[in-house]
Design a protein around this motif. Structure first.
Motif, mmCIF file in Angstrom:
data_model
loop_
_atom_site.group_PDB
_atom_site.id
_atom_site.type_symbol
_atom_site.label_atom_id
_atom_site.label_comp_id
_atom_site.label_asym_id
_atom_site.label_seq_id
_atom_site.Cartn_x
_atom_site.Cartn_y
_atom_site.Cartn_z
ATOM 1 N N SER A 27 5.259 2.731 3.312
ATOM 2 C CA SER A 27 4.560 1.815 2.407
ATOM 3 C C SER A 27 4.867 0.397 2.877
ATOM 4 O O SER A 27 5.766 -0.198 3.382
ATOM 5 C CB SER A 27 5.066 2.136 0.964
ATOM 6 O OG SER A 27 4.709 3.229 0.684
ATOM 7 N N PRO A 42 -4.523 1.348 -1.642
ATOM 8 C CA PRO A 42 -4.123 2.109 -2.657
ATOM 9 C C PRO A 42 -5.493 2.259 -3.435
ATOM 10 O O PRO A 42 -6.419 1.525 -3.741
ATOM 11 C CB PRO A 42 -3.135 1.327 -3.662
ATOM 12 C CG PRO A 42 -3.302 -0.212 -3.054
ATOM 13 C CD PRO A 42 -4.009 -0.154 -1.840
ATOM 14 N N ASP A 84 -3.918 5.080 -8.153
ATOM 15 C CA ASP A 84 -2.650 5.397 -7.535
ATOM 16 C C ASP A 84 -1.587 4.559 -8.409
ATOM 17 O O ASP A 84 -1.551 3.419 -9.000
ATOM 18 C CB ASP A 84 -2.453 4.659 -6.199
ATOM 19 C CG ASP A 84 -3.207 5.680 -4.971
ATOM 20 O OD1 ASP A 84 -3.429 6.831 -5.320
ATOM 21 O OD2 ASP A 84 -3.358 5.193 -3.849
ATOM 22 N N GLN A 144 0.579 0.380 -6.610
ATOM 23 C CA GLN A 144 -0.325 -0.408 -5.681
ATOM 24 C C GLN A 144 -0.071 -0.955 -4.292
ATOM 25 O O GLN A 144 -0.229 -2.288 -4.159
ATOM 26 C CB GLN A 144 -1.223 -1.388 -6.490
ATOM 27 C CG GLN A 144 -1.950 -0.604 -7.753
ATOM 28 C CD GLN A 144 -3.041 0.236 -7.298
ATOM 29 O OE1 GLN A 144 -4.132 -0.473 -6.818
ATOM 30 N NE2 GLN A 144 -2.911 1.414 -7.638
#
Length: 213
Positions: free
Chosen positions: A149, A195, A199, A202
């Motif tokens: 991420s 995203p 989700d 974000q």
């Protein structure tokens, strides 16, 4: 958090959550065409029959996907419970309990390494040795696909966040690509997924494909 402490905490947390995790994410690739596309590109880059380690393999569903693409894939995970689930789900494949930063593999023996969200619980100071280990086990010309991420911007090389299992970290893509270069792994492709509105987090999701010289 020190590296050894973080690993112990992560192992225990995933042991406890293994059954639930396996149920929640068993079909995650079905709903992720971009993720499948990156895995397909990785497999094609490695080549049919290439030996690939899925590091942080969890319950083994992605290892099975790679094997279905014609790779000689096996999985490694620090959680014995996860490895047990993977062996049950994919009895024809090999799964070992092990640590990404200390793999029981000789130098240059792999054609590919997959690290799909498996470094997110590694404290920032401990990540370079893990990436060095990826580079060590890859043969020249071997490929790495790493997923993680992203941070909120280039001004934040890393950021911690509250993960459902245990503390996790996000990375600025350019920063992580620079760490890969420092260990002989040159980025060849990048996919950044925004995203979806529904989700829970974000964050952008990033896949970097890199090659060892």
């Amino acid at each position: 958090m020190a590296e050894h402490e973080a690993l112990s905490v992560t192992r225990a947390a995933y042991d406890d959550a293994a059954e639930l995790y396996a149920r929640l994410f068993a079909d995650s690739l079905r709903d992720s065409p971009l993720d499948r596309a990156m895995l397909d590109a990785f497999a094609e880059s490695v080549g049919a029959g290439g030996r690939v380690a899925d590091l942080g393999c969890g319950p083994g569903y992605v290892t099975g996907y790679l094997a279905g693409l014609g790779l000689d894939a096996f999985g490694v995970d620090a959680s014995p419970a996860m490895v047990g689930l993977a062996r049950r789900a994919c009895p024809g494949l090999r799964f070992d309990v092990g640590e990404m930063g200390a793999l029981d593999l000789a130098d240059g023996t792999l054609d590919g390494v997959l690290s799909r969200w498996s470094v997110i619980h590694t404290p920032p100071a401990a990540l370079p040795p893990v990436l060095a280990e990826f580079g060590r086990v890859l043969a020249p010309g071997g490929h790495l696909l790493i997923g993680f991420s992203a941070t909120d911007g280039p001004g934040h090389p890393t950021q911690s966040f509250d993960h459902a299992v245990t503390t996790a970290y996000r990375w600025a893509p350019d920063h992580l690509a620079g760490l890969l270069r420092a260990h002989g792994l040159t980025e060849t492709a990048r996919m950044v997924r925004e995203p979806r509105p529904d989700d829970r987090r974000q964050f952008q999701e990033v896949h970097l494909l890199a090659r060892k010289a």
